[in-house]
Design a protein around this motif. Sequence first.
Motif, short mmCIF file in Angstrom:
data_model
loop_
_atom_site.label_atom_id
_atom_site.label_comp_id
_atom_site.label_asym_id
_atom_site.label_seq_id
_atom_site.Cartn_x
_atom_site.Cartn_y
_atom_site.Cartn_z
N ARG A 40 0.84 -1.21 0.00
CA ARG A 40 0.00 0.00 0.00
C ARG A 40 0.86 1.25 0.00
N LEU A 41 1.92 1.26 0.81
CA LEU A 41 2.80 2.43 0.84
C LEU A 41 3.56 2.59 -0.47
N ALA A 42 3.94 1.48 -1.09
CA ALA A 42 4.63 1.56 -2.38
C ALA A 42 3.72 2.16 -3.45
N ASP A 43 2.44 1.80 -3.41
CA ASP A 43 1.49 2.38 -4.36
C ASP A 43 1.30 3.87 -4.11
N ILE A 44 1.22 4.26 -2.84
CA ILE A 44 1.05 5.67 -2.50
C ILE A 44 2.24 6.48 -2.98
N ASN B 101 -4.67 9.04 -6.68
CA ASN B 101 -5.85 9.20 -5.82
C ASN B 101 -5.44 9.94 -4.57
N SER B 102 -5.73 11.23 -4.52
CA SER B 102 -5.27 12.09 -3.43
C SER B 102 -5.87 11.73 -2.08
N THR B 103 -6.89 10.87 -2.07
CA THR B 103 -7.49 10.46 -0.80
C THR B 103 -6.73 9.30 -0.17
N GLN B 104 -5.84 8.69 -0.93
CA GLN B 104 -5.04 7.59 -0.42
C GLN B 104 -3.70 8.14 0.07
#
Length: 323
Positions: free
Chosen positions: A128-132, A167-170
Amino acid sequence: LWQGSCEEGELTDRGKRQHNTLGTQLRSIYVNKLGYLPANLNSTDEVYLRTTHIWRTKNSAESLLGALWPKRGITPQAAIPMHTYPKRIETMYGNRDACPGISTVNAQIMESKTYQDFLREQGPLMARLADIMDVRGSGWTTGWDKFFDVLNARHCHDMKLPCSRANSTQCATAADVVQATRNANHEWRYKYRDSPLGNDLLRLDIGSFVGTLRDQMQDHINGHAGKLKLALYSGHDSTVWPLLFVLRAGSRQSLWPPYASNLIFELWKQPDGSRVIRVIFNGEVLQLDESEKWCDMNACPVDTFFKHVEAFVPSNITSECAK
Protein backbone atom coordinates in the motif's frame (compact mmCIF):
# COMPACT_ATOMS: atom_id res chain seq x y z
CA LEU A 1 11.18 19.33 -14.56
CA TRP A 2 13.01 19.21 -11.25
CA GLN A 3 10.97 20.86 -8.53
CA GLY A 4 12.71 22.80 -5.77
CA SER A 5 16.36 23.63 -5.17
CA CYS A 6 17.52 20.76 -2.94
CA GLU A 7 19.69 17.76 -3.58
CA GLU A 8 18.47 14.38 -2.37
CA GLY A 9 19.32 13.72 1.27
CA GLU A 10 20.52 17.18 2.31
CA LEU A 11 20.71 18.18 5.97
CA THR A 12 17.79 20.44 6.85
CA ASP A 13 18.01 23.59 8.96
CA ARG A 14 16.41 21.67 11.82
CA GLY A 15 19.10 19.04 11.50
CA LYS A 16 21.79 21.73 11.62
CA ARG A 17 20.27 23.15 14.81
CA GLN A 18 20.28 19.69 16.38
CA HIS A 19 24.00 19.30 15.75
CA ASN A 20 24.61 22.85 16.91
CA THR A 21 22.88 21.96 20.17
CA LEU A 22 25.01 18.84 20.46
CA GLY A 23 28.16 20.90 19.97
CA THR A 24 27.06 23.26 22.74
CA GLN A 25 26.43 20.32 25.06
CA LEU A 26 29.83 18.81 24.32
CA ARG A 27 31.47 22.17 25.03
CA SER A 28 29.73 22.42 28.39
CA ILE A 29 31.16 19.02 29.36
CA TYR A 30 34.61 18.75 27.79
CA VAL A 31 35.59 22.44 27.86
CA ASN A 32 33.70 24.10 30.71
CA LYS A 33 33.32 21.21 33.17
CA LEU A 34 36.29 18.91 32.59
CA GLY A 35 38.72 21.37 31.02
CA TYR A 36 39.84 18.59 28.70
CA LEU A 37 39.40 20.44 25.42
CA PRO A 38 40.73 23.99 24.96
CA ALA A 39 38.31 26.91 25.22
CA ASN A 40 39.75 28.31 22.00
CA LEU A 41 41.14 26.12 19.26
CA ASN A 42 44.54 27.44 18.29
CA SER A 43 46.01 24.21 16.96
CA THR A 44 44.15 21.65 14.90
CA ASP A 45 46.69 19.00 15.93
CA GLU A 46 44.28 18.30 18.80
CA VAL A 47 41.32 17.47 16.54
CA TYR A 48 40.80 14.89 13.82
CA LEU A 49 37.66 15.04 11.65
CA ARG A 50 36.42 12.47 9.19
CA THR A 51 33.05 12.36 7.43
CA THR A 52 31.54 10.27 4.69
CA HIS A 53 31.38 11.78 1.21
CA ILE A 54 27.67 12.63 1.70
CA TRP A 55 27.02 16.33 2.12
CA ARG A 56 24.71 16.00 5.11
CA THR A 57 27.42 14.33 7.18
CA LYS A 58 29.80 17.16 6.26
CA ASN A 59 27.16 19.73 7.24
CA SER A 60 26.52 17.83 10.49
CA ALA A 61 30.19 18.04 11.44
CA GLU A 62 30.37 21.73 10.52
CA SER A 63 27.31 22.51 12.63
CA LEU A 64 28.63 20.60 15.64
CA LEU A 65 32.12 22.09 15.51
CA GLY A 66 30.70 25.57 15.01
CA ALA A 67 29.12 25.34 18.46
CA LEU A 68 31.92 23.36 20.13
CA TRP A 69 34.29 26.22 19.28
CA PRO A 70 31.98 29.14 18.43
CA LYS A 71 34.74 31.76 18.18
CA ARG A 72 36.96 29.72 15.92
CA GLY A 73 38.34 31.77 13.06
CA ILE A 74 39.36 30.78 9.56
CA THR A 75 43.08 31.06 10.09
CA PRO A 76 45.24 28.06 9.16
CA GLN A 77 45.71 27.33 12.88
CA ALA A 78 41.95 27.10 13.48
CA ALA A 79 40.77 25.53 10.22
CA ILE A 80 40.02 21.87 10.91
CA PRO A 81 40.84 19.62 7.93
CA MET A 82 37.89 17.49 6.85
CA HIS A 83 38.98 14.00 5.83
CA THR A 84 36.84 11.82 3.57
CA TYR A 85 37.35 8.50 1.85
CA PRO A 86 36.34 7.98 -1.77
CA LYS A 87 32.93 6.34 -2.04
CA ARG A 88 34.45 3.15 -3.44
CA ILE A 89 36.43 2.47 -0.25
CA GLU A 90 34.27 4.07 2.44
CA THR A 91 34.10 1.98 5.64
CA MET A 92 31.75 4.01 7.83
CA TYR A 93 28.72 2.14 6.52
CA GLY A 94 28.03 -1.15 4.76
CA ASN A 95 29.72 -0.51 1.42
CA ARG A 96 28.49 -3.20 -0.95
CA ASP A 97 30.54 -1.85 -3.84
CA ALA A 98 33.72 -2.33 -1.86
CA CYS A 99 32.54 -5.53 -0.16
CA PRO A 100 30.23 -7.71 -2.28
CA GLY A 101 30.16 -10.22 0.55
CA ILE A 102 27.74 -7.95 2.39
CA SER A 103 25.13 -8.56 -0.30
CA THR A 104 25.78 -12.30 -0.17
CA VAL A 105 25.29 -12.57 3.60
CA ASN A 106 22.33 -10.18 3.55
CA ALA A 107 20.64 -12.30 0.86
CA GLN A 108 21.15 -15.43 2.93
CA ILE A 109 19.56 -13.75 5.94
CA MET A 110 16.59 -12.56 3.89
CA GLU A 111 16.05 -16.07 2.52
CA SER A 112 15.49 -17.42 6.02
CA LYS A 113 11.99 -18.54 7.00
CA THR A 114 11.92 -16.03 9.87
CA TYR A 115 12.59 -13.10 7.58
CA GLN A 116 10.27 -14.29 4.84
CA ASP A 117 7.46 -14.74 7.37
CA PHE A 118 8.07 -11.17 8.52
CA LEU A 119 7.87 -9.86 4.95
CA ARG A 120 4.64 -11.74 4.28
CA GLU A 121 3.06 -10.50 7.49
CA GLN A 122 3.84 -6.86 6.69
CA GLY A 123 3.45 -7.25 2.92
CA PRO A 124 0.02 -5.59 2.62
CA LEU A 125 1.28 -2.40 4.33
CA MET A 126 4.45 -2.42 2.22
CA ALA A 127 2.42 -2.78 -0.99
CA ARG A 128 0.00 0.00 0.00
CA LEU A 129 2.80 2.43 0.84
CA ALA A 130 4.63 1.56 -2.38
CA ASP A 131 1.49 2.38 -4.36
CA ILE A 132 1.05 5.67 -2.50
CA MET A 133 4.66 6.67 -3.12
CA ASP A 134 4.66 5.22 -6.65
CA VAL A 135 7.93 3.36 -6.06
CA ARG A 136 9.15 0.09 -7.51
CA GLY A 137 12.22 -2.11 -7.36
CA SER A 138 13.74 -4.64 -4.97
CA GLY A 139 14.72 -1.96 -2.45
CA TRP A 140 11.02 -1.34 -1.87
CA THR A 141 9.96 -4.97 -1.60
CA THR A 142 12.61 -6.62 0.57
CA GLY A 143 13.12 -4.14 3.40
CA TRP A 144 11.76 -1.17 5.33
CA ASP A 145 14.71 1.24 5.25
CA LYS A 146 13.46 3.37 2.40
CA PHE A 147 9.89 3.61 3.68
CA PHE A 148 11.22 4.46 7.12
CA ASP A 149 13.48 7.24 5.79
CA VAL A 150 10.77 8.87 3.70
CA LEU A 151 8.05 8.76 6.35
CA ASN A 152 10.15 9.76 9.35
CA ALA A 153 11.85 12.68 7.63
CA ARG A 154 8.45 14.18 6.81
CA HIS A 155 6.91 13.26 10.16
CA CYS A 156 9.77 14.81 12.18
CA HIS A 157 9.50 18.05 10.19
CA ASP A 158 5.72 18.26 10.65
CA MET A 159 5.19 17.92 6.93
CA LYS A 160 2.23 16.31 5.25
CA LEU A 161 2.69 12.60 4.70
CA PRO A 162 2.77 11.41 1.07
CA CYS A 163 -0.44 10.84 -0.87
CA SER A 164 -1.02 8.94 -4.07
CA ARG A 165 -0.76 10.99 -7.26
CA ALA A 166 -3.48 8.87 -8.79
CA ASN A 167 -5.85 9.20 -5.82
CA SER A 168 -5.27 12.09 -3.43
CA THR A 169 -7.49 10.46 -0.80
CA GLN A 170 -5.04 7.59 -0.42
CA CYS A 171 -2.38 8.87 1.98
CA ALA A 172 0.10 7.50 4.46
CA THR A 173 -1.02 7.96 8.07
CA ALA A 174 0.59 8.55 11.44
CA ALA A 175 -0.15 4.90 12.25
CA ASP A 176 1.80 3.93 9.13
CA VAL A 177 4.80 5.89 10.42
CA VAL A 178 4.65 4.03 13.73
CA GLN A 179 4.37 0.62 12.06
CA ALA A 180 7.09 1.37 9.50
CA THR A 181 9.37 2.34 12.41
CA ARG A 182 8.57 -0.90 14.23
CA ASN A 183 9.25 -2.87 11.06
CA ALA A 184 12.59 -1.14 10.43
CA ASN A 185 13.65 -1.85 14.03
CA HIS A 186 12.58 -5.48 13.69
CA GLU A 187 14.40 -5.86 10.39
CA TRP A 188 17.72 -4.46 11.60
CA ARG A 189 17.58 -6.32 14.90
CA TYR A 190 17.03 -9.58 13.11
CA LYS A 191 19.69 -9.01 10.47
CA TYR A 192 22.40 -7.71 12.79
CA ARG A 193 21.56 -9.32 16.13
CA ASP A 194 19.14 -12.22 16.13
CA SER A 195 20.01 -13.95 12.86
CA PRO A 196 22.56 -16.79 13.04
CA LEU A 197 24.49 -14.82 10.40
CA GLY A 198 24.26 -11.50 12.27
CA ASN A 199 27.88 -11.47 13.40
CA ASP A 200 29.06 -12.32 9.89
CA LEU A 201 27.11 -9.36 8.54
CA LEU A 202 28.52 -7.04 11.21
CA ARG A 203 32.11 -8.08 10.37
CA LEU A 204 31.70 -7.19 6.72
CA ASP A 205 29.42 -4.20 7.23
CA ILE A 206 31.14 -2.17 9.96
CA GLY A 207 34.09 -4.33 11.04
CA SER A 208 36.76 -2.33 9.19
CA PHE A 209 35.58 0.87 10.84
CA VAL A 210 35.57 -0.85 14.24
CA GLY A 211 39.20 -1.67 13.53
CA THR A 212 39.89 2.00 12.77
CA LEU A 213 38.43 3.08 16.12
CA ARG A 214 40.35 0.37 17.98
CA ASP A 215 43.65 1.26 16.29
CA GLN A 216 43.22 4.96 17.01
CA MET A 217 42.67 4.27 20.72
CA GLN A 218 45.62 1.86 20.76
CA ASP A 219 47.85 4.51 19.16
CA HIS A 220 46.87 6.95 21.90
CA ILE A 221 47.69 4.38 24.60
CA ASN A 222 51.06 3.69 22.95
CA GLY A 223 51.88 7.38 22.76
CA HIS A 224 51.68 7.55 18.98
CA ALA A 225 48.73 9.96 18.71
CA GLY A 226 50.66 13.20 19.13
CA LYS A 227 48.54 16.01 20.59
CA LEU A 228 45.23 14.49 19.48
CA LYS A 229 42.42 14.89 22.02
CA LEU A 230 39.27 14.55 19.93
CA ALA A 231 38.50 12.37 16.93
CA LEU A 232 35.13 13.18 15.38
CA TYR A 233 33.54 10.82 12.86
CA SER A 234 30.41 12.12 11.19
CA GLY A 235 28.43 9.23 9.73
CA HIS A 236 24.92 7.87 9.41
CA ASP A 237 22.36 5.85 11.31
CA SER A 238 23.88 2.97 9.36
CA THR A 239 27.17 3.80 11.11
CA VAL A 240 25.85 4.14 14.66
CA TRP A 241 23.31 1.31 14.57
CA PRO A 242 25.73 -1.51 13.63
CA LEU A 243 28.21 -0.21 16.23
CA LEU A 244 25.49 -0.54 18.87
CA PHE A 245 24.92 -4.14 17.78
CA VAL A 246 28.66 -4.85 17.93
CA LEU A 247 28.69 -3.58 21.51
CA ARG A 248 25.54 -5.62 22.34
CA ALA A 249 23.45 -2.62 23.39
CA GLY A 250 20.28 -3.36 25.35
CA SER A 251 16.84 -3.39 23.76
CA ARG A 252 16.05 0.29 24.40
CA GLN A 253 19.36 1.58 23.10
CA SER A 254 19.45 -0.73 20.08
CA LEU A 255 16.42 0.86 18.44
CA TRP A 256 16.87 3.14 15.43
CA PRO A 257 19.31 5.93 16.44
CA PRO A 258 17.37 9.23 16.38
CA TYR A 259 18.59 12.15 14.28
CA ALA A 260 21.83 13.70 15.64
CA SER A 261 22.58 10.57 17.67
CA ASN A 262 26.09 10.38 19.08
CA LEU A 263 28.20 7.51 20.35
CA ILE A 264 31.14 8.65 22.46
CA PHE A 265 34.17 6.54 23.37
CA GLU A 266 36.12 8.13 26.23
CA LEU A 267 39.60 6.76 26.94
CA TRP A 268 40.52 7.22 30.61
CA LYS A 269 43.78 6.67 32.50
CA GLN A 270 43.18 5.45 36.05
CA PRO A 271 45.30 6.55 39.08
CA ASP A 272 47.08 3.17 38.97
CA GLY A 273 48.00 3.73 35.31
CA SER A 274 45.49 1.28 33.86
CA ARG A 275 43.22 2.33 30.99
CA VAL A 276 39.45 2.05 30.75
CA ILE A 277 36.95 2.98 28.06
CA ARG A 278 33.65 4.69 28.83
CA VAL A 279 30.93 4.46 26.19
CA ILE A 280 28.13 7.03 26.12
CA PHE A 281 25.17 6.93 23.77
CA ASN A 282 23.01 10.04 23.46
CA GLY A 283 24.01 11.32 26.88
CA GLU A 284 23.70 8.01 28.79
CA VAL A 285 26.26 5.36 29.63
CA LEU A 286 25.56 2.50 27.22
CA GLN A 287 23.58 -0.32 28.83
CA LEU A 288 24.24 -3.78 27.44
CA ASP A 289 21.76 -6.51 26.71
CA GLU A 290 20.86 -8.49 29.83
CA SER A 291 22.02 -11.74 28.23
CA GLU A 292 25.39 -10.35 27.08
CA LYS A 293 26.78 -8.05 29.74
CA TRP A 294 30.39 -8.62 28.80
CA CYS A 295 31.63 -5.39 30.44
CA ASP A 296 30.56 -2.28 32.34
CA MET A 297 30.47 0.51 29.76
CA ASN A 298 31.05 3.10 32.49
CA ALA A 299 34.61 1.83 32.88
CA CYS A 300 35.54 -1.13 30.68
CA PRO A 301 39.20 -2.24 30.85
CA VAL A 302 40.81 -1.67 27.47
CA ASP A 303 41.99 -5.27 27.17
CA THR A 304 38.43 -6.53 27.71
CA PHE A 305 37.05 -3.97 25.27
CA PHE A 306 39.58 -4.74 22.56
CA LYS A 307 39.10 -8.50 22.98
CA HIS A 308 35.34 -8.12 22.44
CA VAL A 309 35.51 -5.90 19.35
CA GLU A 310 38.35 -7.96 17.85
CA ALA A 311 35.81 -10.66 16.98
CA PHE A 312 34.13 -8.21 14.60
CA VAL A 313 37.25 -6.91 12.84
CA PRO A 314 38.08 -8.82 9.63
CA SER A 315 41.58 -10.23 9.61
CA ASN A 316 41.65 -10.07 5.81
CA ILE A 317 38.82 -7.89 4.55
CA THR A 318 39.65 -8.53 0.89
CA SER A 319 39.27 -12.29 1.09
CA GLU A 320 36.26 -12.13 3.42
CA CYS A 321 34.45 -9.66 1.17
CA ALA A 322 35.06 -11.84 -1.87
CA LYS A 323 33.16 -14.79 -0.42
